[in-house]
Design a protein around this motif. Structure first.
Motif, PDB file in Angstrom:
ATOM      1  N   TYR A 107      14.208  16.715   6.168  1.00 46.91           N
ATOM      2  CA  TYR A 107      15.416  16.668   5.542  1.00 46.91           C
ATOM      3  C   TYR A 107      16.465  18.127   5.149  1.00 46.91           C
ATOM      4  O   TYR A 107      15.892  19.081   5.560  1.00 46.91           O
ATOM      5  CB  TYR A 107      15.791  16.236   4.252  1.00 46.91           C
ATOM      6  N   GLU A 120      31.617  24.627   5.778  1.00 51.33           N
ATOM      7  CA  GLU A 120      31.495  23.060   5.752  1.00 51.33           C
ATOM      8  C   GLU A 120      31.962  22.534   6.368  1.00 51.33           C
ATOM      9  O   GLU A 120      31.096  21.436   7.244  1.00 51.33           O
ATOM     10  CB  GLU A 120      32.314  22.893   4.630  1.00 51.33           C
ATOM     11  N   VAL A 124      29.620  19.031   7.727  1.00 57.22           N
ATOM     12  CA  VAL A 124      29.761  17.432   7.504  1.00 57.22           C
ATOM     13  C   VAL A 124      30.586  17.127   9.076  1.00 57.22           C
ATOM     14  O   VAL A 124      30.099  15.805   9.388  1.00 57.22           O
ATOM     15  CB  VAL A 124      32.134  17.343   7.099  1.00 57.22           C
ATOM     16  N   ASN A 125      30.446  17.853  10.062  1.00 55.50           N
ATOM     17  CA  ASN A 125      30.365  17.105  11.920  1.00 55.50           C
ATOM     18  C   ASN A 125      29.343  17.044  12.142  1.00 55.50           C
ATOM     19  O   ASN A 125      29.325  16.644  13.096  1.00 55.50           O
ATOM     20  CB  ASN A 125      31.113  18.587  12.331  1.00 55.50           C
ATOM     21  N   ASN A 126      28.227  17.701  11.043  1.00 51.41           N
ATOM     22  CA  ASN A 126      26.506  17.184  12.150  1.00 51.41           C
ATOM     23  C   ASN A 126      26.368  15.935  10.372  1.00 51.41           C
ATOM     24  O   ASN A 126      25.305  16.052  10.963  1.00 51.41           O
ATOM     25  CB  ASN A 126      25.612  18.341  11.603  1.00 51.41           C
ATOM     26  N   GLY A 127      27.282  15.256   9.623  1.00 50.89           N
ATOM     27  CA  GLY A 127      26.736  14.452   9.390  1.00 50.89           C
ATOM     28  C   GLY A 127      25.891  14.772   8.335  1.00 50.89           C
ATOM     29  O   GLY A 127      25.536  14.354   7.037  1.00 50.89           O
ATOM     30  N   PHE A 128      26.230  15.980   7.331  1.00 47.54           N
ATOM     31  CA  PHE A 128      25.016  16.536   6.144  1.00 47.54           C
ATOM     32  C   PHE A 128      26.881  15.652   5.434  1.00 47.54           C
ATOM     33  O   PHE A 128      27.932  15.303   5.238  1.00 47.54           O
ATOM     34  CB  PHE A 128      25.864  18.015   5.643  1.00 47.54           C
ATOM     35  N   GLU A 129      26.250  15.007   4.053  1.00 46.52           N
ATOM     36  CA  GLU A 129      26.726  15.026   2.911  1.00 46.52           C
ATOM     37  C   GLU A 129      26.656  16.096   1.433  1.00 46.52           C
ATOM     38  O   GLU A 129      25.800  16.519   1.577  1.00 46.52           O
ATOM     39  CB  GLU A 129      26.288  13.474   2.399  1.00 46.52           C
ATOM     40  N   LEU A 130      27.904  15.904   0.708  1.00 51.30           N
ATOM     41  CA  LEU A 130      28.079  16.403   0.053  1.00 51.30           C
ATOM     42  C   LEU A 130      27.477  15.867  -1.586  1.00 51.30           C
ATOM     43  O   LEU A 130      27.286  14.742  -1.352  1.00 51.30           O
ATOM     44  CB  LEU A 130      29.609  16.554  -1.030  1.00 51.30           C
ATOM     45  N   LYS A 131      25.725  16.784  -1.981  1.00 48.51           N
ATOM     46  CA  LYS A 131      25.229  16.189  -2.908  1.00 48.51           C
ATOM     47  C   LYS A 131      24.756  16.238  -4.281  1.00 48.51           C
ATOM     48  O   LYS A 131      25.297  15.975  -5.300  1.00 48.51           O
ATOM     49  CB  LYS A 131      23.450  15.876  -2.788  1.00 48.51           C
TER      50      LYS A 131
END
Length: 140
Positions: A107, A120, A124-131
């Motif tokens: 990860y 950001e 986000v464009n690469n699929g990362f999510e705000l956690k």
């Protein structure tokens, strides 16, 4: 534009330092002070022995466009200002994900200042999510 990654070598350290000390990037780091060459070199020398540190130069043919590193699963990226807005960061993150998988990293995390909208967007464009939200208070 064909983007690739190559492992950092000591000849790249001045390029990385130049990027790191640009005002556009400094404001996005916890430590926003100007980094001196000896401090930068000492840091990178120490990281050579860190099993959780990996770094690459972002390239187009023989042109160095930026820098990307993983430290303890945290991805940090800097691209020369003249190359912003060209999709280089998005491509570099995709390439670093491939490298991370080869290294056994399961990860990745993208930590950034809340006002760093450029980073950001890349994450986000690469699929990362705000956690997580992370609050800090500086004590003097």
């Amino acid at each position: 534009m064909e983007i690739s990654l190559r492992k950092v070598n000591e000849e790249d350290w001045d390029f990385i330092l130049k990027l790191r000390n640009e005002n556009e990037f400094k404001k996005y780091f916890q430590n926003q002070k100007h980094i001196e060459k000896n401090e930068h070199y000492n840091y990178l020398n120490e990281q050579k022995n860190n099993p959780n540190f990996f770094n690459w130069i972002i390239c187009n043919n023989s042109n160095d466009l930026g820098y990307i590193r993983i430290l303890n699963n945290d991805v940090s990226i800097m691209i020369e200002l003249s190359h912003h807005g060209k999709g280089i960061g998005t491509t570099a993150i995709k390439l670093v994900e491939i490298e991370a998988k080869k290294l056994g990293i399961n990860y990745l995390v993208g930590k950034m200042m809340i006002f760093n909208k450029k980073s950001e967007k890349i994450f986000v464009n690469n699929g990362f999510e705000l956690k997580t939200y992370w609050y800090e208070k500086q004590l003097s």
